[in-house]
Design an enzyme around this catalytic site. Structure first.
Site, PDB file in Angstrom:
ATOM      1  N   SER A 122       0.833  -1.215   0.000  1.00 54.42           N
ATOM      2  CA  SER A 122       0.000   0.000   0.000  1.00 54.42           C
ATOM      3  C   SER A 122       0.858   1.251   0.000  1.00 54.42           C
ATOM      4  O   SER A 122       0.380   2.324  -0.368  1.00 54.42           O
ATOM      5  CB  SER A 122      -0.884   0.041   1.248  1.00 54.42           C
ATOM      6  OG  SER A 122      -1.720  -1.078   1.299  1.00 54.42           O
ATOM      7  N   HIS A 143      -2.292  -3.330  -6.377  1.00 61.47           N
ATOM      8  CA  HIS A 143      -2.792  -3.033  -5.028  1.00 61.47           C
ATOM      9  C   HIS A 143      -4.246  -3.483  -4.895  1.00 61.47           C
ATOM     10  O   HIS A 143      -5.150  -2.843  -5.427  1.00 61.47           O
ATOM     11  CB  HIS A 143      -2.663  -1.520  -4.761  1.00 61.47           C
ATOM     12  CG  HIS A 143      -3.027  -1.125  -3.369  1.00 61.47           C
ATOM     13  ND1 HIS A 143      -3.892  -0.107  -3.085  1.00 61.47           N
ATOM     14  CD2 HIS A 143      -2.633  -1.634  -2.177  1.00 61.47           C
ATOM     15  CE1 HIS A 143      -4.012   0.005  -1.773  1.00 61.47           C
ATOM     16  NE2 HIS A 143      -3.266  -0.900  -1.203  1.00 61.47           N
ATOM     17  N   GLU A 155      -5.611  -1.489  -8.005  1.00 62.42           N
ATOM     18  CA  GLU A 155      -4.875  -0.346  -8.557  1.00 62.42           C
ATOM     19  C   GLU A 155      -3.553  -0.889  -9.110  1.00 62.42           C
ATOM     20  O   GLU A 155      -2.767  -1.495  -8.374  1.00 62.42           O
ATOM     21  CB  GLU A 155      -4.591   0.694  -7.472  1.00 62.42           C
ATOM     22  CG  GLU A 155      -5.836   1.439  -7.037  1.00 62.42           C
ATOM     23  CD  GLU A 155      -5.578   2.368  -5.843  1.00 62.42           C
ATOM     24  OE1 GLU A 155      -6.149   3.462  -5.830  1.00 62.42           O
ATOM     25  OE2 GLU A 155      -4.820   1.996  -4.926  1.00 62.42           O
ATOM     26  N   ASN A 194      -6.591   5.593  -1.475  1.00 67.73           N
ATOM     27  CA  ASN A 194      -6.169   6.084  -0.159  1.00 67.73           C
ATOM     28  C   ASN A 194      -5.908   7.582  -0.176  1.00 67.73           C
ATOM     29  O   ASN A 194      -6.123   8.272   0.807  1.00 67.73           O
ATOM     30  CB  ASN A 194      -4.949   5.307   0.345  1.00 67.73           C
ATOM     31  CG  ASN A 194      -5.363   3.929   0.826  1.00 67.73           C
ATOM     32  OD1 ASN A 194      -6.510   3.730   1.224  1.00 67.73           O
ATOM     33  ND2 ASN A 194      -4.459   2.976   0.789  1.00 67.73           N
TER      34      ASN A 194
HETATM   35  N1  LIG Z   1      -4.219  -5.578   5.305  1.00 66.56           N
HETATM   36  C1  LIG Z   1      -4.723  -4.709   4.432  1.00 66.56           C
HETATM   37  O1  LIG Z   1      -5.834  -4.161   4.627  1.00 66.56           O
HETATM   38  C2  LIG Z   1      -3.979  -4.402   3.161  1.00 66.56           C
HETATM   39  C3  LIG Z   1      -4.670  -3.810   2.074  1.00 66.56           C
HETATM   40  C4  LIG Z   1      -3.978  -3.574   0.871  1.00 66.56           C
HETATM   41  C5  LIG Z   1      -2.634  -3.880   0.769  1.00 66.56           C
HETATM   42  N2  LIG Z   1      -1.989  -4.427   1.848  1.00 66.56           N
HETATM   43  C6  LIG Z   1      -0.564  -4.769   1.675  1.00 66.56           C
HETATM   44  O2  LIG Z   1      -0.462  -6.189   1.598  1.00 66.56           O
HETATM   45  C7  LIG Z   1       0.782  -6.622   2.130  1.00 66.56           C
HETATM   46  C8  LIG Z   1       0.524  -7.696   3.167  1.00 66.56           C
HETATM   47  O3  LIG Z   1      -0.306  -7.193   4.177  1.00 66.56           O
HETATM   48  P1  LIG Z   1      -1.131  -8.169   5.139  1.00 66.56           P
HETATM   49  O4  LIG Z   1      -2.082  -7.287   5.875  1.00 66.56           O
HETATM   50  O5  LIG Z   1      -1.627  -9.335   4.364  1.00 66.56           O
HETATM   51  O6  LIG Z   1       0.035  -8.640   6.127  1.00 66.56           O
HETATM   52  P2  LIG Z   1       0.066  -9.936   7.075  1.00 66.56           P
HETATM   53  O7  LIG Z   1       0.995  -9.591   8.178  1.00 66.56           O
HETATM   54  O8  LIG Z   1      -1.316 -10.396   7.396  1.00 66.56           O
HETATM   55  O9  LIG Z   1       0.739 -11.060   6.155  1.00 66.56           O
HETATM   56  C9  LIG Z   1       2.069 -11.026   5.743  1.00 66.56           C
HETATM   57  C10 LIG Z   1       2.541 -12.454   5.548  1.00 66.56           C
HETATM   58  O10 LIG Z   1       3.848 -12.418   4.993  1.00 66.56           O
HETATM   59  C11 LIG Z   1       4.571 -13.504   5.560  1.00 66.56           C
HETATM   60  N3  LIG Z   1       5.998 -13.259   5.373  1.00 66.56           N
HETATM   61  C12 LIG Z   1       6.815 -12.430   6.038  1.00 66.56           C
HETATM   62  N4  LIG Z   1       8.058 -12.485   5.532  1.00 66.56           N
HETATM   63  C13 LIG Z   1       8.024 -13.363   4.500  1.00 66.56           C
HETATM   64  C14 LIG Z   1       8.989 -13.836   3.572  1.00 66.56           C
HETATM   65  N5  LIG Z   1      10.254 -13.413   3.593  1.00 66.56           N
HETATM   66  N6  LIG Z   1       8.608 -14.751   2.651  1.00 66.56           N
HETATM   67  C15 LIG Z   1       7.327 -15.194   2.626  1.00 66.56           C
HETATM   68  N7  LIG Z   1       6.368 -14.777   3.473  1.00 66.56           N
HETATM   69  C16 LIG Z   1       6.712 -13.873   4.398  1.00 66.56           C
HETATM   70  C17 LIG Z   1       4.114 -13.525   7.010  1.00 66.56           C
HETATM   71  O11 LIG Z   1       4.400 -14.775   7.613  1.00 66.56           O
HETATM   72  C18 LIG Z   1       2.628 -13.262   6.848  1.00 66.56           C
HETATM   73  O12 LIG Z   1       1.897 -14.470   6.706  1.00 66.56           O
HETATM   74  C19 LIG Z   1       1.468  -5.360   2.678  1.00 66.56           C
HETATM   75  O13 LIG Z   1       2.398  -4.923   1.732  1.00 66.56           O
HETATM   76  C20 LIG Z   1       0.327  -4.355   2.815  1.00 66.56           C
HETATM   77  O14 LIG Z   1       0.744  -3.001   2.599  1.00 66.56           O
HETATM   78  C21 LIG Z   1      -2.615  -4.699   3.032  1.00 66.56           C
END
Ligand SMILES: NC(=O)c1ccc[n+]([C@@H]2O[C@H](COP(=O)([O-])OP(=O)(O)OC[C@H]3O[C@@H](n4cnc5c(N)ncnc54)[C@H](O)[C@@H]3O)[C@@H](O)[C@H]2O)c1
Length: 293
Positions: A122, A143, A155, A194
């Protein structure tokens, strides 16, 4: 460059697990879901199973479609293996630059020559990650919105080196999994949604800080007058006021634009530990058992 047939999603958390499921539900992709943390793939599978079971109960898909989608997702703890032979790789690991840059270098080493490498970040623009792959023309942001299974928008953000073919293929894929792509021709903090959300909610906070109206009345005005399903304060309580505050702070620090400076009222809530539904109290109070909404 052939048609996309196989997709690897890196990171089986909140976003990655559902991006993998939405991709599998299209019925035409082999999907690999990768995570580095023990137990996370099992948790993702259990969550996805619950989601499709509920969809079957509600008549939104058949048992066969649900089972076929789950069986199309292969779990993997091996990034190198999962990167090979994927036509599209969507990175959705934690929002941490060092972690993402290491993943991108690995993908650059092992991904198929023609693969698209996208980040769901994001806040981290693709230009900061793309060079780690040594093929920045094949990288972009894709995104998705939470929850990816419901939110019909992706996006697609073009970095300075992203090729037209990469943008087109990413957009085609988003459409093929039932999502609507929009393309940003250049990187800006907050992308489109956003960016607009921040500005609108910042205005709500300014009205509150200036004593123009109450939290309740601003929410009602926005819900009834703009037809938002939730006013800015109810939305903040649902998202978490710490998350809202961090997002504002990030926008303020990256743009230097005073209009994004976090509101003193929001700052005070975070300092008091009143973070919204998850703590039982934010702008509103949530009796025990109603925190989840
Ligand atoms: N949560 C939201 O509402 C949202 C919305 C849009 C975009 N995002 C983006 O999505 C991405 C993930 O967010 P999330 O909320 O799913 O996070 P999260 O913490 O729920 O999940 C992240 C996952 O990545 C894994 N991980 C960490 N290091 C790793 C590696 N080296 N190799 C493989 N897996 C690994 C973790 O174990 C975890 O399961 C971020 O970049 C965030 O900006 C999040």
């Amino acid at each position: 460059m052939g048609e996309i047939q196989s997709v690897t999603v890196v990171g089986a958390g909140t976003m990655g697990s559902q991006i993998a499921l939405q991709s599998a539900l299209a019925g035409r992709y082999q999907v690999t879901l990768v995570d580095a943390v023990p137990g996370q793939l099992q948790r993702a599978r259990a969550n996805n199973t619950r989601l499709v079971d509920r969809a079957v109960e509600k008549g939104r898909m058949t048992r066969e479609q649900a089972d076929a989608a789950l069986s199309r997702i292969k779990d993997s703890g091996n990034l190198e293996q999962a990167a090979k032979n994927a036509d599209l790789i969507i990175e959705a690991v934690i929002e941490d630059f060092d972690t993402k840059s290491k993943v991108f270098s690995e993908l650059g080493k092992h991904a198929d020559r023609d693969a698209i490498i996208a980040s769901n970040s994001s806040t981290i623009a693709i230009s900061r990650l793309a060079d780690f792959t040594k093929r920045p023309d094949q990288c972009c942001n894709m995104h998705f919105f939470y929850p990816p299974l419901v939110m019909d928008l992706v996006e697609i953000v073009r970095g300075p080196s992203t090729s037209d073919a990469t943008v087109e293929r990413a957009a085609e894929f988003a459409k093929a999994i039932g999502r609507t792509p929009v393309v940003l021709n250049r990187e800006i903090p907050g992308f489109i949604v956003n960016r607009i959300l921040h500005m609108a909610t910042q205005e709500a906070y300014r009205l509150l800080d200036a004593g123009v109206a109450s939290v309740e009345d601003i929410d009602i005005a926005v819900e009834k007058g703009l037809r938002w399903p939730l006013g800015p304060f109810r939305l903040g309580d649902l998202t978490g006021l710490d998350v809202t505050y961090a997002a504002r702070k990030h926008m303020y620090e990256t743009t230097g634009d005073e209009r994004y400076r976090p509101s003193p009222a929001l700052e005070a809530k975070v300092r008091a530990g009143e973070l919204g539904r998850k703590t039982g109290r934010g702008w509103y109070q949530y009796p025990a058992g109603e925190e989840k909404g």
